[in-house]
Design a protein around this motif. Structure first.
Motif, PDB file in Angstrom:
ATOM      1  N   SER A  84       0.842  -1.202   0.000  1.00  0.00           N
ATOM      2  CA  SER A  84       0.000   0.000   0.000  1.00  0.00           C
ATOM      3  C   SER A  84       0.876   1.251   0.000  1.00  0.00           C
ATOM      4  CB  SER A  84      -0.938  -0.003   1.206  1.00  0.00           C
ATOM      5  OG  SER A  84      -0.200   0.074   2.402  1.00  0.00           O
ATOM      6  N   ILE A  85       0.486   2.188  -0.847  1.00  0.00           N
ATOM      7  CA  ILE A  85       1.256   3.420  -1.013  1.00  0.00           C
ATOM      8  C   ILE A  85       0.327   4.605  -0.843  1.00  0.00           C
ATOM      9  CG2 ILE A  85       2.608   4.804  -2.628  1.00  0.00           C
ATOM     10  CD1 ILE A  85       3.482   2.134  -3.904  1.00  0.00           C
ATOM     11  N   ASP A  86       0.729   5.515   0.001  1.00  0.00           N
ATOM     12  CA  ASP A  86      -0.025   6.744   0.236  1.00  0.00           C
ATOM     13  C   ASP A  86       0.223   7.738  -0.887  1.00  0.00           C
ATOM     14  OD1 ASP A  86      -1.535   8.721   1.683  1.00  0.00           O
ATOM     15  OD2 ASP A  86       0.357   9.586   2.377  1.00  0.00           O
ATOM     16  N   LEU A  87       1.497   7.905  -1.240  1.00  0.00           N
ATOM     17  CA  LEU A  87       1.900   8.973  -2.137  1.00  0.00           C
ATOM     18  C   LEU A  87       3.218   8.608  -2.802  1.00  0.00           C
ATOM     19  CD1 LEU A  87       1.298  12.017  -2.858  1.00  0.00           C
ATOM     20  CD2 LEU A  87       2.572  12.608  -0.797  1.00  0.00           C
ATOM     21  N   VAL A  88       3.366   9.003  -4.067  1.00  0.00           N
ATOM     22  CA  VAL A  88       4.639   8.847  -4.776  1.00  0.00           C
ATOM     23  C   VAL A  88       5.130  10.247  -5.108  1.00  0.00           C
ATOM     24  CG1 VAL A  88       5.814   7.955  -6.822  1.00  0.00           C
ATOM     25  CG2 VAL A  88       3.971   6.618  -5.767  1.00  0.00           C
ATOM     26  N   LEU A  89       6.314  10.574  -4.617  1.00  0.00           N
ATOM     27  CA  LEU A  89       6.938  11.862  -4.897  1.00  0.00           C
ATOM     28  C   LEU A  89       8.211  11.627  -5.699  1.00  0.00           C
ATOM     29  CD1 LEU A  89       6.534  13.535  -1.395  1.00  0.00           C
ATOM     30  CD2 LEU A  89       5.166  13.936  -3.445  1.00  0.00           C
ATOM     31  N   SER A  90       8.464  12.515  -6.649  1.00  0.00           N
ATOM     32  CA  SER A  90       9.610  12.359  -7.540  1.00  0.00           C
ATOM     33  C   SER A  90      10.418  13.647  -7.614  1.00  0.00           C
ATOM     34  CB  SER A  90       9.113  12.007  -8.951  1.00  0.00           C
ATOM     35  OG  SER A  90      10.181  12.046  -9.877  1.00  0.00           O
ATOM     36  N   SER A  91      11.713  13.477  -7.807  1.00  0.00           N
ATOM     37  CA  SER A  91      12.580  14.589  -8.180  1.00  0.00           C
ATOM     38  C   SER A  91      12.023  15.209  -9.462  1.00  0.00           C
ATOM     39  CB  SER A  91      13.991  14.038  -8.432  1.00  0.00           C
ATOM     40  OG  SER A  91      14.743  14.881  -9.272  1.00  0.00           O
ATOM     41  N   GLU A  92      12.403  16.433  -9.743  1.00  0.00           N
ATOM     42  CA  GLU A  92      11.954  17.112 -10.959  1.00  0.00           C
ATOM     43  C   GLU A  92      12.749  16.690 -12.196  1.00  0.00           C
ATOM     44  OE1 GLU A  92      10.265  21.325  -9.359  1.00  0.00           O
ATOM     45  OE2 GLU A  92      12.442  21.048  -9.174  1.00  0.00           O
ATOM     46  N   TRP A  93      13.818  15.907 -12.013  1.00  0.00           N
ATOM     47  CA  TRP A  93      14.612  15.420 -13.141  1.00  0.00           C
ATOM     48  C   TRP A  93      13.772  14.418 -13.939  1.00  0.00           C
ATOM     49  CZ3 TRP A  93      17.086  18.536 -10.168  1.00  0.00           C
ATOM     50  CH2 TRP A  93      18.400  18.928 -10.410  1.00  0.00           C
ATOM     51  N   CYS A  94      13.889  14.454 -15.243  1.00  0.00           N
ATOM     52  CA  CYS A  94      13.069  13.605 -16.117  1.00  0.00           C
ATOM     53  C   CYS A  94      13.277  12.116 -15.867  1.00  0.00           C
ATOM     54  CB  CYS A  94      13.323  13.956 -17.580  1.00  0.00           C
ATOM     55  SG  CYS A  94      12.719  15.615 -17.986  1.00  0.00           S
ATOM     56  N   ARG A  95      14.488  11.683 -15.562  1.00  0.00           N
ATOM     57  CA  ARG A  95      14.712  10.251 -15.340  1.00  0.00           C
ATOM     58  C   ARG A  95      13.977   9.763 -14.095  1.00  0.00           C
ATOM     59  NH1 ARG A  95      19.646  12.746 -15.260  1.00  0.00           N
ATOM     60  NH2 ARG A  95      20.745  12.913 -13.284  1.00  0.00           N
ATOM     61  N   CYS A  96      13.815  10.628 -13.118  1.00  0.00           N
ATOM     62  CA  CYS A  96      13.038  10.261 -11.919  1.00  0.00           C
ATOM     63  C   CYS A  96      11.548  10.290 -12.228  1.00  0.00           C
ATOM     64  CB  CYS A  96      13.369  11.208 -10.769  1.00  0.00           C
ATOM     65  SG  CYS A  96      15.036  10.992 -10.124  1.00  0.00           S
ATOM     66  N   LYS A  97      11.102  11.331 -12.906  1.00  0.00           N
ATOM     67  CA  LYS A  97       9.677  11.418 -13.259  1.00  0.00           C
ATOM     68  C   LYS A  97       9.278  10.246 -14.148  1.00  0.00           C
ATOM     69  CE  LYS A  97       9.684  15.640 -14.931  1.00  0.00           C
ATOM     70  NZ  LYS A  97       9.265  16.970 -15.422  1.00  0.00           N
ATOM     71  N   ASP A  98      10.137   9.876 -15.090  1.00  0.00           N
ATOM     72  CA  ASP A  98       9.829   8.736 -15.963  1.00  0.00           C
ATOM     73  C   ASP A  98       9.786   7.434 -15.168  1.00  0.00           C
ATOM     74  OD1 ASP A  98       9.631  10.434 -18.130  1.00  0.00           O
ATOM     75  OD2 ASP A  98      11.591   9.909 -18.965  1.00  0.00           O
ATOM     76  N   THR A  99      10.703   7.269 -14.224  1.00  0.00           N
ATOM     77  CA  THR A  99      10.680   6.077 -13.373  1.00  0.00           C
ATOM     78  C   THR A  99       9.363   6.013 -12.609  1.00  0.00           C
ATOM     79  OG1 THR A  99      13.099   6.088 -13.143  1.00  0.00           O
ATOM     80  CG2 THR A  99      11.836   4.868 -11.470  1.00  0.00           C
ATOM     81  N   ALA A 100       8.963   7.129 -12.015  1.00  0.00           N
ATOM     82  CA  ALA A 100       7.705   7.175 -11.256  1.00  0.00           C
ATOM     83  C   ALA A 100       6.511   6.889 -12.164  1.00  0.00           C
ATOM     84  CB  ALA A 100       7.557   8.539 -10.586  1.00  0.00           C
ATOM     85  N   GLN A 101       6.525   7.448 -13.357  1.00  0.00           N
ATOM     86  CA  GLN A 101       5.413   7.259 -14.295  1.00  0.00           C
ATOM     87  C   GLN A 101       5.301   5.799 -14.739  1.00  0.00           C
ATOM     88  OE1 GLN A 101       2.972   9.325 -15.508  1.00  0.00           O
ATOM     89  NE2 GLN A 101       2.211   7.562 -16.608  1.00  0.00           N
ATOM     90  N   TYR A 102       6.400   5.205 -15.147  1.00  0.00           N
ATOM     91  CA  TYR A 102       6.369   3.807 -15.603  1.00  0.00           C
ATOM     92  C   TYR A 102       6.061   2.836 -14.465  1.00  0.00           C
ATOM     93  CZ  TYR A 102       8.149   4.974 -20.239  1.00  0.00           C
ATOM     94  OH  TYR A 102       8.290   5.476 -21.512  1.00  0.00           O
ATOM     95  N   ALA A 103       6.521   3.153 -13.264  1.00  0.00           N
ATOM     96  CA  ALA A 103       6.319   2.240 -12.132  1.00  0.00           C
ATOM     97  C   ALA A 103       4.948   2.404 -11.482  1.00  0.00           C
ATOM     98  CB  ALA A 103       7.421   2.451 -11.088  1.00  0.00           C
ATOM     99  N   PHE A 104       4.517   3.639 -11.302  1.00  0.00           N
ATOM    100  CA  PHE A 104       3.333   3.884 -10.473  1.00  0.00           C
ATOM    101  C   PHE A 104       2.197   4.632 -11.166  1.00  0.00           C
ATOM    102  CE2 PHE A 104       7.076   3.742  -7.686  1.00  0.00           C
ATOM    103  CZ  PHE A 104       6.723   2.682  -6.886  1.00  0.00           C
ATOM    104  N   LYS A 105       2.465   5.220 -12.300  1.00  0.00           N
ATOM    105  CA  LYS A 105       1.494   6.044 -13.056  1.00  0.00           C
ATOM    106  C   LYS A 105       1.269   7.408 -12.403  1.00  0.00           C
ATOM    107  CE  LYS A 105       0.505   2.627 -15.935  1.00  0.00           C
ATOM    108  NZ  LYS A 105       1.794   2.151 -16.360  1.00  0.00           N
ATOM    109  N   ASN A 106       0.813   7.448 -11.162  1.00  0.00           N
ATOM    110  CA  ASN A 106       0.493   8.706 -10.491  1.00  0.00           C
ATOM    111  C   ASN A 106       1.606   9.111  -9.545  1.00  0.00           C
ATOM    112  OD1 ASN A 106      -2.159   8.917 -11.656  1.00  0.00           O
ATOM    113  ND2 ASN A 106      -2.760   7.269 -10.271  1.00  0.00           N
ATOM    114  N   TYR A 107       2.044  10.352  -9.662  1.00  0.00           N
ATOM    115  CA  TYR A 107       3.090  10.885  -8.799  1.00  0.00           C
ATOM    116  C   TYR A 107       3.023  12.403  -8.815  1.00  0.00           C
ATOM    117  CZ  TYR A 107       5.600  12.258 -12.976  1.00  0.00           C
ATOM    118  OH  TYR A 107       5.949  12.862 -14.153  1.00  0.00           O
TER     119      TYR A 107
END
Length: 183
Positions: A84-107
């Motif tokens: 269970s995940i409350d929230l996904v937060l990502s660095s503003e760098w594209c490689r982090c945002k892409d990781t969050a997007q591919y892994a979790f969709k919402n961040y």
């Protein structure tokens, strides 16, 4: 023979990549309320080009096919284990945002997870780490929180060195519970 069995048992017990270690980390995640730091998935190279612009992915070091597949496996790990995940937060760098997007969709992006590897950003380190600790102290959820970030942030926050795509689980006091490598 008995000594050999004992040594094998201790090896698996103490090995961070052993299934016992993974079981321990998954059990901690099932309890909830944990900090999950994920180093962005594989992005070839080191650092960013001189013309780096945080708003322009084409100027940054980005995930390649291997990194995209790794990010998808990270997400699958969480889905398969029903974490269970409350929230996904990502660095503003594209490689982090892409990781969050591919892994979790919402961040959401969270600037205090940004890299300070480059001398251009080193001055932000102390303020970012302080802000991250204040944020965690005020975070109130029984679910886990995910931080998709960079090597330098993880190293500073948790005193851990990890590979791309690694999942590091810690308690609310930033004490590491375990590491799961997703290749």
């Amino acid at each position: 023979m008995k000594m050999k069995k004992t040594l094998i048992f201790l090896f698996f017990l103490l090995s961070p990549s052993s299934s016992y270690a993974n079981t321990k980390v998954i059990a901690a995640l099932e309890e909830g309320g944990k900090l999950i730091f994920i180093r962005h998935a594989y992005a070839p190279g080191v650092g960013d080009p001189n013309n780096f612009d945080i708003k322009e992915c084409s100027t940054q070091r980005n995930l390649d096919r291997t990194g995209i597949a790794q990010a998808k496996r990270i997400g699958q790990f969480f889905r398969s284990n029903r974490i269970s995940i409350d929230l996904v937060l990502s660095s503003e760098w594209c490689r982090c945002k892409d990781t969050a997007q591919y892994a979790f969709k919402n961040y959401r992006t969270f600037k205090d997870l940004n890299s300070f590897f480059s001398s251009k950003f080193t001055k932000n380190r102390d303020q970012q780490m302080n802000n991250l600790k204040v944020f965690v102290k005020s975070w109130n959820s029984k679910k886990n929180i995910v931080f998709v970030t960079h090597y330098v942030v993880i190293s500073e926050a948790l005193n851990e060195t990890v590979n791309s795509g690694a999942i590091i689980v810690a308690d609310r006091n930033f004490r590491v519970i375990g590491v799961i490598e997703i290749n």
